[in-house]
Motif scaffolding. Sequence first.
Motif, PDB file in Angstrom:
ATOM      1  N   GLU A  33       4.006  -7.489  12.332  1.00  0.00           N
ATOM      2  CA  GLU A  33       3.801  -6.765  13.584  1.00  0.00           C
ATOM      3  C   GLU A  33       2.441  -6.094  13.622  1.00  0.00           C
ATOM      4  N   GLU A  34       2.056  -5.494  12.496  1.00  0.00           N
ATOM      5  CA  GLU A  34       0.815  -4.709  12.488  1.00  0.00           C
ATOM      6  C   GLU A  34       0.337  -4.487  11.060  1.00  0.00           C
ATOM      7  N   ILE A  35      -0.983  -4.533  10.873  1.00  0.00           N
ATOM      8  CA  ILE A  35      -1.603  -4.117   9.617  1.00  0.00           C
ATOM      9  C   ILE A  35      -2.505  -2.928   9.929  1.00  0.00           C
ATOM     10  N   THR A  36      -2.197  -1.799   9.304  1.00  0.00           N
ATOM     11  CA  THR A  36      -2.897  -0.544   9.576  1.00  0.00           C
ATOM     12  C   THR A  36      -3.805  -0.197   8.406  1.00  0.00           C
ATOM     13  N   SER A  37      -5.059   0.127   8.704  1.00  0.00           N
ATOM     14  CA  SER A  37      -5.982   0.572   7.663  1.00  0.00           C
ATOM     15  C   SER A  37      -5.674   2.008   7.275  1.00  0.00           C
ATOM     16  N   ARG A  38      -6.180   2.404   6.110  1.00  0.00           N
ATOM     17  CA  ARG A  38      -6.016   3.788   5.660  1.00  0.00           C
ATOM     18  C   ARG A  38      -6.621   4.740   6.688  1.00  0.00           C
ATOM     19  N   PRO A  39      -5.925   5.836   7.002  1.00  0.00           N
ATOM     20  CA  PRO A  39      -6.506   6.816   7.923  1.00  0.00           C
ATOM     21  C   PRO A  39      -7.883   7.281   7.458  1.00  0.00           C
ATOM     22  N   ALA A  40      -8.703   7.682   8.412  1.00  0.00           N
ATOM     23  CA  ALA A  40     -10.097   8.021   8.097  1.00  0.00           C
ATOM     24  C   ALA A  40     -10.215   9.225   7.175  1.00  0.00           C
ATOM     25  N   ARG A  41      -9.336  10.186   7.338  1.00  0.00           N
ATOM     26  CA  ARG A  41      -9.434  11.421   6.542  1.00  0.00           C
ATOM     27  C   ARG A  41      -8.090  11.758   5.915  1.00  0.00           C
ATOM     28  N   PRO A  42      -8.111  12.231   4.671  1.00  0.00           N
ATOM     29  CA  PRO A  42      -6.860  12.685   4.049  1.00  0.00           C
ATOM     30  C   PRO A  42      -6.518  14.095   4.498  1.00  0.00           C
ATOM     31  N   GLY A  43      -5.271  14.475   4.288  1.00  0.00           N
ATOM     32  CA  GLY A  43      -4.851  15.849   4.475  1.00  0.00           C
ATOM     33  C   GLY A  43      -4.407  16.416   3.143  1.00  0.00           C
ATOM     34  N   MET A  44      -4.330  17.731   3.037  1.00  0.00           N
ATOM     35  CA  MET A  44      -3.888  18.370   1.804  1.00  0.00           C
ATOM     36  C   MET A  44      -2.468  18.905   1.977  1.00  0.00           C
ATOM     37  N   VAL A  45      -1.635  18.606   0.992  1.00  0.00           N
ATOM     38  CA  VAL A  45      -0.309  19.205   0.892  1.00  0.00           C
ATOM     39  C   VAL A  45      -0.386  20.170  -0.285  1.00  0.00           C
ATOM     40  N   GLY A  46      -0.296  21.478   0.016  1.00  0.00           N
ATOM     41  CA  GLY A  46      -0.624  22.470  -0.998  1.00  0.00           C
ATOM     42  C   GLY A  46      -2.069  22.274  -1.400  1.00  0.00           C
ATOM     43  N   ASP A  47      -2.358  22.511  -2.680  1.00  0.00           N
ATOM     44  CA  ASP A  47      -3.722  22.249  -3.156  1.00  0.00           C
ATOM     45  C   ASP A  47      -3.746  21.150  -4.213  1.00  0.00           C
ATOM     46  N   GLY A  48      -2.621  20.401  -4.340  1.00  0.00           N
ATOM     47  CA  GLY A  48      -2.549  19.407  -5.398  1.00  0.00           C
ATOM     48  C   GLY A  48      -2.312  17.985  -4.950  1.00  0.00           C
ATOM     49  N   PHE A  49      -2.130  17.781  -3.634  1.00  0.00           N
ATOM     50  CA  PHE A  49      -1.822  16.449  -3.148  1.00  0.00           C
ATOM     51  C   PHE A  49      -2.741  16.131  -1.959  1.00  0.00           C
ATOM     52  N   ARG A  50      -3.634  15.196  -2.196  1.00  0.00           N
ATOM     53  CA  ARG A  50      -4.637  14.788  -1.188  1.00  0.00           C
ATOM     54  C   ARG A  50      -4.160  13.466  -0.598  1.00  0.00           C
ATOM     55  N   VAL A  51      -3.526  13.527   0.566  1.00  0.00           N
ATOM     56  CA  VAL A  51      -2.733  12.388   1.018  1.00  0.00           C
ATOM     57  C   VAL A  51      -3.239  11.767   2.318  1.00  0.00           C
TER      58      VAL A  51
END
Length: 289
Positions: A6-24
């Motif tokens: 159905e769709e191939i999605t590229s990685r989002p342009a910018r990550p977000g932070m969950v707490g200060d230990g997970f850059r997702v």
Amino acid sequence: MRKTIEEITSRPARPGMVGDGFRVFNFIPGANISQKRISPFLMLDFNAEFDFGPSNHIRGVDVHPHKGFETVTIAYKGSVEHYDSTGNSGIIHPGDVQWMTAGAGILHKEFHEKEFSKKGGPFEMVQLWVNLPKKDKSTPAHYQPITAAQMGKVQLPNNSGLVNVIAGTFNAVKGPAVTYSSVNLFDIKLNKGGEVTTNISKEHNTALLVVNGSIEVNGEKAAEHSFVLFNNDGEEITIKATENAVVLLLSGEPINEPIASYGPFVMNTQEEIQEAILEFQSGKYGILE
């Protein structure tokens, strides 16, 4: 019959932070991928390989509640330490999985493991949220530690690679995870030129994440860190690695029930969300320092 894409999605342009230990990088829900479309999966966050550097401050996410679903953390690189209000705790190392059923409610916290944090190094993780059917949303909270050694193992022919079966059944090999609805979760490691074929019910919502490397899947190219969503038409999936690759393949039978969500709570109605918030505020989910 092959599943079509159905769709191939590229990685989002910018990550977000969950707490200060997970850059997702967040793929579910996405711009074109709603929670209903990919049910029973509610969220997929991908901490692509990143070196946070050595630190005496232990990075992570402090105490927070969950209710009404399951969290599944898959460790590829680095180590995570976790604690919850039922008394469970542990460390997941590369290849391990932390499968936590929040059910009726739980408090939870997770951090980079202390020694890993001091040394630093590559950190790579995936976290999935898996919905629970209405009848199971009040099940007592519990935890399944799944080590790499406990997983179902499928050695692929012609030195193609290895499949770690976390949940469900891959080519007649079962994974150890106990699930509340029909879910498949496969960690696939392919050598360059390696190929694997499997069948997944067309009734399942099915997708894959290219964690490392690049692949061809059912004849279409998918680059590193891309997300492939399949149509609900055929059953056969063939993946060929154009370089050494790691792929997370996930599928699940849709839960055809209303979804009401607010932060860490996922229920069926807004009234149930308000009840979950009041339960948390009143201390019903226990104590976790």
